[in-house]
Design an enzyme around this catalytic site. Structure first.
Site, PDB file in Angstrom:
ATOM      1  N   LYS A 118       0.850  -1.215   0.000  1.00 21.68           N
ATOM      2  CA  LYS A 118       0.000   0.000   0.000  1.00 21.68           C
ATOM      3  C   LYS A 118       0.873   1.247   0.000  1.00 21.68           C
ATOM      4  O   LYS A 118       1.987   1.256   0.527  1.00 21.68           O
ATOM      5  CB  LYS A 118      -0.982   0.020   1.175  1.00 21.68           C
ATOM      6  CG  LYS A 118      -0.378   0.211   2.566  1.00 21.68           C
ATOM      7  CD  LYS A 118      -0.467   1.616   3.127  1.00 21.68           C
ATOM      8  CE  LYS A 118       0.614   1.788   4.169  1.00 21.68           C
ATOM      9  NZ  LYS A 118       0.654   2.810   5.090  1.00 21.68           N
ATOM     10  N   ASP A 152      -3.984  -0.391   9.471  1.00 20.26           N
ATOM     11  CA  ASP A 152      -3.988  -0.417   8.000  1.00 20.26           C
ATOM     12  C   ASP A 152      -4.587  -1.695   7.415  1.00 20.26           C
ATOM     13  O   ASP A 152      -4.754  -1.799   6.199  1.00 20.26           O
ATOM     14  CB  ASP A 152      -2.545  -0.300   7.467  1.00 20.26           C
ATOM     15  CG  ASP A 152      -2.023   1.125   7.528  1.00 20.26           C
ATOM     16  OD1 ASP A 152      -2.831   2.057   7.738  1.00 20.26           O
ATOM     17  OD2 ASP A 152      -0.796   1.310   7.359  1.00 20.26           O
TER      18      ASP A 152
END
Ligand code: C5P
Length: 291
Positions: free
Chosen positions: A9, A138
């Protein structure tokens, strides 16, 4: 058996907007994911095991498997849903460790997604996301692997469509792990220093140029704190910025990985080659954003 990609990410921007009483920071961030990532294979087994290979397997070898987020994701599902089945996890660790690009989080998200299928749990995304949040801020976002506007501590997730066909990216890490808690600590967040921008929705974006203008007006609020701990990040950002046709250079998450955006794969690959020639002990990878 099921095989999954655990995509890295990127925080295309990261605004810190507040701090909760438990010490967690509120943020507002545009997440995107790269084609590049780890690979995970899950196979039914009598025993829960984790084997790790790949370029960053060594970096993980000093940790107990039970500390690994992929392993902990299995335990969480077993505990919450009373599952007695076990699984063999094979992880190919391509993503650098403690690098701000969500390697551990992506692995955990891939395990949750994979076991939801393998064990026929049929859990909806909202349930998976609240389980994911127990593993890390996350992890919920990593269940999606598409561009997202994320707020709260990571639990408020809105998929967004960017008017971009495709975009290429150079990832650079100096092979120096940076601990997320230490960066947040260094930030020494005070309410009056909070970022002014807290998007609840993206402004109208019609072209790639609109997206780049928006990105350029944003920052990663953790960059100064991370640079204080590791001043090399500043130099890396300036080198990435200097590559031919680089559209934007920024740090991701709490660092130390920095990224450069490019319109063509050729430009991103050239930048990778030059960077690695100048810094043979660093890590660099040209890849593509998932749109
Ligand atoms: O949730 P995760 O394990 O990624 O967070 C690691 C640490 O980073 C937390 O314990 C906290 O100190 C800090 N953190 C934070 N605010 C966030 C995410 C992480 O303060 N939104």
């Amino acid at each position: 058996m099921i095989s999954l990609n655990a995509h890295a990410k990127l925080n295309l921007w990261l605004n810190i907007t507040g701090k909760r009483s438990d010490g967690y920071h509120l943020l507002n961030s545009l997440f995107a994911f790269t084609e590049f990532g780890d690979q995970i294979t899950l196979t039914d087994s009598n025993e829960l095991t984790l084997s790790i290979n790949g370029p960053f397997a060594n970096a993980l070898s000093k940790y107990e498997p039970s500390n690994n987020l992929a392993y902990r994701a299995v335990c969480l599902l077993q505990e919450v849903y009373g599952v007695s089945q076990n699984v063999k996890i094979e992880l190919t660790k391509n993503i650098p460790i403690c690098a701000g690009i969500g390697g551990g989080s992506a692995d955990a998200a891939a395990v949750l997604t994979g076991l939801n299928k393998l064990w026929r749990l049929e859990l909806p995304m909202t349930t998976l996301a609240s389980l994911a949040l127990k593993l890390g801020a996350d992890v919920p976002a990593c269940l999606y692997s598409t561009p997202l506007l994320v707020s709260g501590v990571g639990e408020e997730i809105m998929p967004v469509t960017l008017p971009i066909q495709t975009m290429f990216v150079l990832l650079v890490n100096p092979n120096k792990p940076l601990s997320t808690p230490s960066v947040f600590q260094k930030l020494n967040y005070q309410a009056e220093t909070k970022s002014k921008v807290n998007y609840q929705a993206l402004p109208t974006l019609n072209t790639q140029k609109d997206v780049l203008t928006l990105l350029k007006n944003q920052t990663n609020d953790l960059e100064p704190a991370a640079c204080e701990i590791l001043p090399l990040i500043r130099q890396i950002l300036s080198e990435i910025n200097g590559f031919k046709n680089c559209l934007l250079a920024r740090m991701s998450g709490s660092g130390a990985t920095c990224f450069g955006l490019f319109e063509t794969l050729n430009d991103a690959c050239n930048a990778q080659e030059i960077y690695l020639k100048n810094h043979p002990n660093h890590w660099a990878k040209a890849t593509q954003l998932l749109m």
